[in-house]
Design an enzyme around this catalytic site. Structure first.
Site, PDB file in Angstrom:
ATOM      1  N   ASP A  26      -8.522  85.732   8.578  1.00  0.00           N
ATOM      2  CA  ASP A  26      -9.302  85.737   9.824  1.00  0.00           C
ATOM      3  C   ASP A  26      -9.138  84.407  10.555  1.00  0.00           C
ATOM      4  OD1 ASP A  26     -10.947  86.873  11.715  1.00  0.00           O
ATOM      5  OD2 ASP A  26     -12.808  86.322  10.695  1.00  0.00           O
ATOM      6  N   HIS A  43      -1.771  85.658  16.241  1.00  0.00           N
ATOM      7  CA  HIS A  43      -1.342  86.679  15.273  1.00  0.00           C
ATOM      8  C   HIS A  43       0.089  86.395  14.802  1.00  0.00           C
ATOM      9  CE1 HIS A  43      -5.021  88.762  15.937  1.00  0.00           C
ATOM     10  NE2 HIS A  43      -4.733  89.194  17.148  1.00  0.00           N
ATOM     11  N   LEU A 137       5.885  90.493  -8.029  1.00  0.00           N
ATOM     12  CA  LEU A 137       4.551  90.450  -7.417  1.00  0.00           C
ATOM     13  C   LEU A 137       4.380  91.740  -6.610  1.00  0.00           C
ATOM     14  CD1 LEU A 137       2.891  87.481  -5.650  1.00  0.00           C
ATOM     15  CD2 LEU A 137       3.204  89.498  -4.294  1.00  0.00           C
TER      16      LEU A 137
END
Ligand code: IPE
Ligand code: IPE
Ligand code: MG
Length: 253
Positions: A26, A43, A137
């Site tokens: 955020d 973004h 991962l």
């Protein structure tokens, strides 16, 4: 689907390095506003921070990273921001997937994908197919995801598969395999950047015993050292899972 161990039915094994980190990324908009840039610039920088995070987490030996990229409530944003976020998601998938594959990373997208459009649906299917056997991962990206949606879709899927359960008696073991991450260990560490201290409808079921870490750092500024700091905080926690401190210290606990 294999079922992962539940923090409410078992006491999970814990280590110095969290096995699974879930993040709410955020603060992109505020990062851009501080620089008098359009929100989309935040973004874009946020996408770069994702690359750094995945590299750092891989190096540390974290096995699962789950990122909240777009919530089921983010459709409420202005249409042009939503559309730019979707475009950015498409270009990130197109540009990053081969590199992630070469790094032996398994990529999964979770959420209600029915609303995302054909181009994204194709890219998501290709990303799953290409990376499904990778083992270094697992990177899960939550898009059009909501914790309540997840619990409801799991319950509905369970009842479709086992109509006999409709009368009641649904157990955790029945429901878990139908959750979006039913085969994944619950997050050990939750990180939210940007200063807000809330869950915003992220992994409501899975965060039952997760250690929560909130930082004022805005997501585009979150770097390798920010991750180290979060992990240092995690290492100071005593994960009791309902037990007393004395029980946790006992050698056979
Ligand atoms: C997080 O950054 C990214 C998404 C929710 C898609 P924000 O866009 O929420 O940034 P702030 O909270 O407005 O700063
Ligand atoms: C949470 O951030 C969702 C994502 C990061 C994808 P928001 O910015 O949407 O959360 P609220 O609205 O401040 O709770
Ligand atoms: Mg926000």
């Amino acid at each position: 689907m294999a079922r992962s161990r539940s923090s409410t039915e078992d006491i999970p094994q814990t280590g110095k390095i969290p096995r699974h980190i879930a993040l709410i990324m955020d603060g992109n908009g505020r990062w851009a506003r501080k620089r008098l840039l359009p929100r989309i610039a935040g973004h874009r920088r946020g996408s770069e921070a994702v690359r750094t995070l995945v590299e750092s987490a891989t190096r540390l030996g974290v096995e699962y990273v789950t990122l909240f990229a777009f919530s089921s409530e983010n459709w409420r944003r202005p249409a042009d921001e939503v559309s730019m976020l979707m475009q950015l998601f498409i270009s990130n998938l197109e540009n990053e997937i081969s590199r992630l594959h070469r790094a032996n990373i398994r990529v999964r997208i979770i959420g209600d994908l029915t609303r995302l459009g054909p181009r994204l649906a194709t890219l998501i299917a290709e990303a799953h197919a290409l990376t499904c056997n990778n083992s270094r991962l697992t990177l899960t990206v939550a898009v059009n995801y909501g914790g309540r949606w997840d619990i409801l879709q799991a319950m509905n899927a369970l009842l479709r598969t086992h109509p006999d359960k409709a009368g009641g008696d649904v157990t955790e073991a029945d429901l878990t395999p139908f959750l979006s991450m039913g085969d994944t260990p619950e997050p050990d560490l939750f990180i939210r950047t940007g200063g807000e201290q809330r869950i915003s409808n992220f992994l409501l079921w899975q965060l039952a015993y997760t250690e929560l870490y909130f930082t004022e750092t805005l997501w585009p500024d979150f770097d390798a050292e920010s991750l180290n700091e979060a992990i240092r905080s995690y290492q100071q926690r005593e994960r009791r899972f309902g037990r007393t401190s004395e029980q946790c210290c006992a050698p056979d606990s």
